[in-house]
Scaffold this motif. Sequence first.
Motif, PDB file in Angstrom:
ATOM      1  N   ARG A  95      -1.802  13.107  -4.531  1.00 36.49           N
ATOM      2  CA  ARG A  95      -1.607  14.421  -3.883  1.00 36.49           C
ATOM      3  C   ARG A  95      -2.594  15.437  -4.435  1.00 36.49           C
ATOM      4  NH1 ARG A  95       3.904  13.023  -4.727  1.00 36.49           N
ATOM      5  NH2 ARG A  95       4.736  12.181  -2.794  1.00 36.49           N
ATOM      6  N   ALA A  96      -2.810  15.388  -5.741  1.00 32.08           N
ATOM      7  CA  ALA A  96      -3.753  16.324  -6.354  1.00 32.08           C
ATOM      8  C   ALA A  96      -5.160  16.078  -5.817  1.00 32.08           C
ATOM      9  CB  ALA A  96      -3.728  16.168  -7.876  1.00 32.08           C
ATOM     10  N   VAL A  97      -5.544  14.818  -5.748  1.00 34.76           N
ATOM     11  CA  VAL A  97      -6.900  14.470  -5.316  1.00 34.76           C
ATOM     12  C   VAL A  97      -7.107  14.812  -3.837  1.00 34.76           C
ATOM     13  CG1 VAL A  97      -8.488  12.529  -4.951  1.00 34.76           C
ATOM     14  CG2 VAL A  97      -7.202  12.669  -7.060  1.00 34.76           C
ATOM     15  N   THR A  98      -6.045  14.649  -3.033  1.00 40.45           N
ATOM     16  CA  THR A  98      -6.206  14.855  -1.586  1.00 40.45           C
ATOM     17  C   THR A  98      -5.779  16.250  -1.151  1.00 40.45           C
ATOM     18  OG1 THR A  98      -4.024  13.890  -1.279  1.00 40.45           O
ATOM     19  CG2 THR A  98      -5.905  12.423  -1.014  1.00 40.45           C
ATOM     20  N   GLY A  99      -5.329  17.061  -2.104  1.00 38.93           N
ATOM     21  CA  GLY A  99      -5.033  18.458  -1.767  1.00 38.93           C
ATOM     22  C   GLY A  99      -3.729  18.664  -1.029  1.00 38.93           C
ATOM     23  N   ASP A 100      -2.739  17.800  -1.239  1.00 38.75           N
ATOM     24  CA  ASP A 100      -1.395  18.037  -0.704  1.00 38.75           C
ATOM     25  C   ASP A 100      -1.306  18.095   0.809  1.00 38.75           C
ATOM     26  OD1 ASP A 100       0.408  18.082  -2.792  1.00 38.75           O
ATOM     27  OD2 ASP A 100      -0.244  20.046  -3.437  1.00 38.75           O
ATOM     28  N   GLU A 101      -2.331  17.613   1.501  1.00 37.90           N
ATOM     29  CA  GLU A 101      -2.287  17.804   2.961  1.00 37.90           C
ATOM     30  C   GLU A 101      -1.812  16.555   3.697  1.00 37.90           C
ATOM     31  OE1 GLU A 101      -6.232  19.151   3.540  1.00 37.90           O
ATOM     32  OE2 GLU A 101      -5.758  21.013   2.466  1.00 37.90           O
ATOM     33  N   LEU A 102      -1.471  15.518   2.956  1.00 31.86           N
ATOM     34  CA  LEU A 102      -1.129  14.261   3.618  1.00 31.86           C
ATOM     35  C   LEU A 102       0.378  14.085   3.751  1.00 31.86           C
ATOM     36  CD1 LEU A 102      -3.563  11.830   1.765  1.00 31.86           C
ATOM     37  CD2 LEU A 102      -3.959  13.078   3.869  1.00 31.86           C
ATOM     38  N   THR A 103       0.779  13.288   4.720  1.00 30.34           N
ATOM     39  CA  THR A 103       2.201  12.921   4.814  1.00 30.34           C
ATOM     40  C   THR A 103       2.505  11.918   3.695  1.00 30.34           C
ATOM     41  OG1 THR A 103       1.728  10.977   6.161  1.00 30.34           O
ATOM     42  CG2 THR A 103       2.057  13.061   7.334  1.00 30.34           C
ATOM     43  N   ALA A 104       3.794  11.692   3.468  1.00 29.03           N
ATOM     44  CA  ALA A 104       4.199  10.760   2.407  1.00 29.03           C
ATOM     45  C   ALA A 104       3.566   9.389   2.629  1.00 29.03           C
ATOM     46  CB  ALA A 104       5.713  10.654   2.370  1.00 29.03           C
ATOM     47  N   GLN A 105       3.547   8.952   3.903  1.00 30.83           N
ATOM     48  CA  GLN A 105       2.994   7.629   4.200  1.00 30.83           C
ATOM     49  C   GLN A 105       1.483   7.591   3.921  1.00 30.83           C
ATOM     50  OE1 GLN A 105       4.595   4.762   4.828  1.00 30.83           O
ATOM     51  NE2 GLN A 105       2.561   3.887   4.588  1.00 30.83           N
ATOM     52  N   GLU A 106       0.804   8.668   4.295  1.00 32.12           N
ATOM     53  CA  GLU A 106      -0.650   8.709   4.061  1.00 32.12           C
ATOM     54  C   GLU A 106      -0.958   8.690   2.561  1.00 32.12           C
ATOM     55  OE1 GLU A 106      -2.333  11.183   7.929  1.00 32.12           O
ATOM     56  OE2 GLU A 106      -1.329  12.279   6.326  1.00 32.12           O
ATOM     57  N   VAL A 107      -0.097   9.363   1.796  1.00 37.28           N
ATOM     58  CA  VAL A 107      -0.286   9.368   0.338  1.00 37.28           C
ATOM     59  C   VAL A 107      -0.219   7.940  -0.191  1.00 37.28           C
ATOM     60  CG1 VAL A 107       0.787  10.008  -1.865  1.00 37.28           C
ATOM     61  CG2 VAL A 107       0.494  11.731  -0.088  1.00 37.28           C
ATOM     62  N   VAL A 108       0.780   7.198   0.280  1.00 37.36           N
ATOM     63  CA  VAL A 108       0.932   5.800  -0.156  1.00 37.36           C
ATOM     64  C   VAL A 108      -0.296   4.981   0.273  1.00 37.36           C
ATOM     65  CG1 VAL A 108       2.312   3.700   0.147  1.00 37.36           C
ATOM     66  CG2 VAL A 108       3.445   5.908  -0.203  1.00 37.36           C
ATOM     67  N   ASP A 109      -0.758   5.210   1.518  1.00 38.18           N
ATOM     68  CA  ASP A 109      -1.922   4.470   2.015  1.00 38.18           C
ATOM     69  C   ASP A 109      -3.187   4.776   1.215  1.00 38.18           C
ATOM     70  OD1 ASP A 109      -0.249   3.479   3.914  1.00 38.18           O
ATOM     71  OD2 ASP A 109      -0.914   4.825   5.516  1.00 38.18           O
ATOM     72  N   MET A 110      -3.299   6.025   0.770  1.00 37.66           N
ATOM     73  CA  MET A 110      -4.507   6.470   0.059  1.00 37.66           C
ATOM     74  C   MET A 110      -4.467   6.125  -1.419  1.00 37.66           C
ATOM     75  SD  MET A 110      -6.886   8.363   1.566  1.00 37.66           S
ATOM     76  CE  MET A 110      -7.498   9.320   0.178  1.00 37.66           C
ATOM     77  N   GLU A 111      -3.279   5.717  -1.885  1.00 37.23           N
ATOM     78  CA  GLU A 111      -3.086   5.619  -3.333  1.00 37.23           C
ATOM     79  C   GLU A 111      -4.128   4.717  -4.003  1.00 37.23           C
ATOM     80  OE1 GLU A 111       0.412   4.479  -6.507  1.00 37.23           O
ATOM     81  OE2 GLU A 111       0.254   3.356  -4.657  1.00 37.23           O
ATOM     82  N   HIS A 112      -4.345   3.553  -3.408  1.00 37.77           N
ATOM     83  CA  HIS A 112      -5.240   2.574  -4.031  1.00 37.77           C
ATOM     84  C   HIS A 112      -6.633   3.165  -4.226  1.00 37.77           C
ATOM     85  CE1 HIS A 112      -7.618  -1.064  -4.539  1.00 37.77           C
ATOM     86  NE2 HIS A 112      -6.498  -1.653  -4.927  1.00 37.77           N
ATOM     87  N   GLU A 113      -7.133   3.774  -3.152  1.00 38.84           N
ATOM     88  CA  GLU A 113      -8.493   4.343  -3.185  1.00 38.84           C
ATOM     89  C   GLU A 113      -8.591   5.487  -4.192  1.00 38.84           C
ATOM     90  OE1 GLU A 113     -11.269   6.467   0.095  1.00 38.84           O
ATOM     91  OE2 GLU A 113      -9.822   4.991   0.832  1.00 38.84           O
ATOM     92  N   ALA A 114      -7.585   6.365  -4.166  1.00 43.73           N
ATOM     93  CA  ALA A 114      -7.617   7.523  -5.065  1.00 43.73           C
ATOM     94  C   ALA A 114      -7.516   7.086  -6.525  1.00 43.73           C
ATOM     95  CB  ALA A 114      -6.482   8.486  -4.728  1.00 43.73           C
ATOM     96  N   LEU A 115      -6.681   6.076  -6.781  1.00 43.28           N
ATOM     97  CA  LEU A 115      -6.541   5.579  -8.155  1.00 43.28           C
ATOM     98  C   LEU A 115      -7.831   4.925  -8.646  1.00 43.28           C
ATOM     99  CD1 LEU A 115      -2.997   3.980  -8.228  1.00 43.28           C
ATOM    100  CD2 LEU A 115      -3.781   5.943  -9.543  1.00 43.28           C
ATOM    101  N   THR A 116      -8.424   4.111  -7.772  1.00 44.81           N
ATOM    102  CA  THR A 116      -9.659   3.429  -8.160  1.00 44.81           C
ATOM    103  C   THR A 116     -10.725   4.444  -8.523  1.00 44.81           C
ATOM    104  OG1 THR A 116      -9.103   1.770  -6.513  1.00 44.81           O
ATOM    105  CG2 THR A 116     -11.278   1.624  -7.436  1.00 44.81           C
ATOM    106  N   GLU A 117     -10.819   5.472  -7.682  1.00 43.59           N
ATOM    107  CA  GLU A 117     -11.822   6.517  -7.884  1.00 43.59           C
ATOM    108  C   GLU A 117     -11.572   7.273  -9.195  1.00 43.59           C
ATOM    109  OE1 GLU A 117     -15.147   8.522  -7.002  1.00 43.59           O
ATOM    110  OE2 GLU A 117     -14.361   6.812  -5.892  1.00 43.59           O
ATOM    111  N   THR A 118     -10.303   7.653  -9.404  1.00 47.61           N
ATOM    112  CA  THR A 118      -9.957   8.402 -10.615  1.00 47.61           C
ATOM    113  C   THR A 118     -10.171   7.542 -11.859  1.00 47.61           C
ATOM    114  OG1 THR A 118      -8.250   9.498  -9.325  1.00 47.61           O
ATOM    115  CG2 THR A 118      -8.118   9.772 -11.695  1.00 47.61           C
ATOM    116  N   GLY A 119      -9.729   6.288 -11.762  1.00 47.12           N
ATOM    117  CA  GLY A 119      -9.894   5.370 -12.894  1.00 47.12           C
ATOM    118  C   GLY A 119     -11.356   5.179 -13.231  1.00 47.12           C
ATOM    119  N   ASN A 120     -12.151   5.025 -12.191  1.00 48.97           N
ATOM    120  CA  ASN A 120     -13.581   4.831 -12.362  1.00 48.97           C
ATOM    121  C   ASN A 120     -14.199   6.020 -13.096  1.00 48.97           C
ATOM    122  OD1 ASN A 120     -15.904   3.388 -12.032  1.00 48.97           O
ATOM    123  ND2 ASN A 120     -16.314   4.129  -9.982  1.00 48.97           N
ATOM    124  N   VAL A 121     -13.833   7.226 -12.658  1.00 49.28           N
ATOM    125  CA  VAL A 121     -14.385   8.444 -13.265  1.00 49.28           C
ATOM    126  C   VAL A 121     -13.988   8.534 -14.739  1.00 49.28           C
ATOM    127  CG1 VAL A 121     -14.137  10.971 -13.305  1.00 49.28           C
ATOM    128  CG2 VAL A 121     -14.577   9.802 -11.148  1.00 49.28           C
TER     129      VAL A 121
END
Length: 211
Positions: A95-121
């Motif tokens: 939610r922090a990475v995507t700016g709170d604009e997503l639905t709950a389902q979209e957050v779950v869908d985005m989780e993998h990508e956002a985590l990978t990106e954050t972990g990488n950084v």
Amino acid sequence: MIPESVALAELERDALTEIVNIGVSRAASSLRKMIGDQVTLSVPSIDVVSQRRAARLISEREAAELVAVRQDFSGPFSGRALLIFPESNSLELVRAVTGDELTAQEVVDMEHEALTETGNVILNSCLATMANMLKRSLTMTIPEVLRGNGNTLFEIDEDGEEGLVLFLYIDFAVRKRDIRGYIAMIMDIPSLEVLKELLDEFIARVVGTDG
């Protein structure tokens, strides 16, 4: 029992804490660009512990399932770096990475990508800074996301040889959100011995030859 050859002396621990803090502050500024908001990261403590102890430390603090981003690194010292969050925190992070604009389902869908990106950084900043300040270079693999409890993440094998873990707590504040995490680097004894030698060289450079 941690072998004497890899136990960190106070000065080595201080030096490593300093180096890792520089790494995570670089990570914080990269994340700030990604998230577009204030991010503070700090590493209040560092310990060398066994894999079992690391798994226990996390289980004592986190009852929920865990999510981790894993990257292997190799060079003068090699191992596996994990950025670990409680599962509830990982969605908060998305939610922090995507700016709170997503639905709950979209957050779950985005989780993998956002985590990978954050972990990488975060992991890249920590490892690259460590390597740089110790005047060495490390090669890193592509990050992958894992789920499970402490035993799964630290690959506790009942009969196998136990590796050691350089265990760092991270305080992770994003826009007043409470997100906490851990960085763990699983290394074998030869790698930790090399790391200890490199820290001694680093301390000698910083202190200079005036002693």
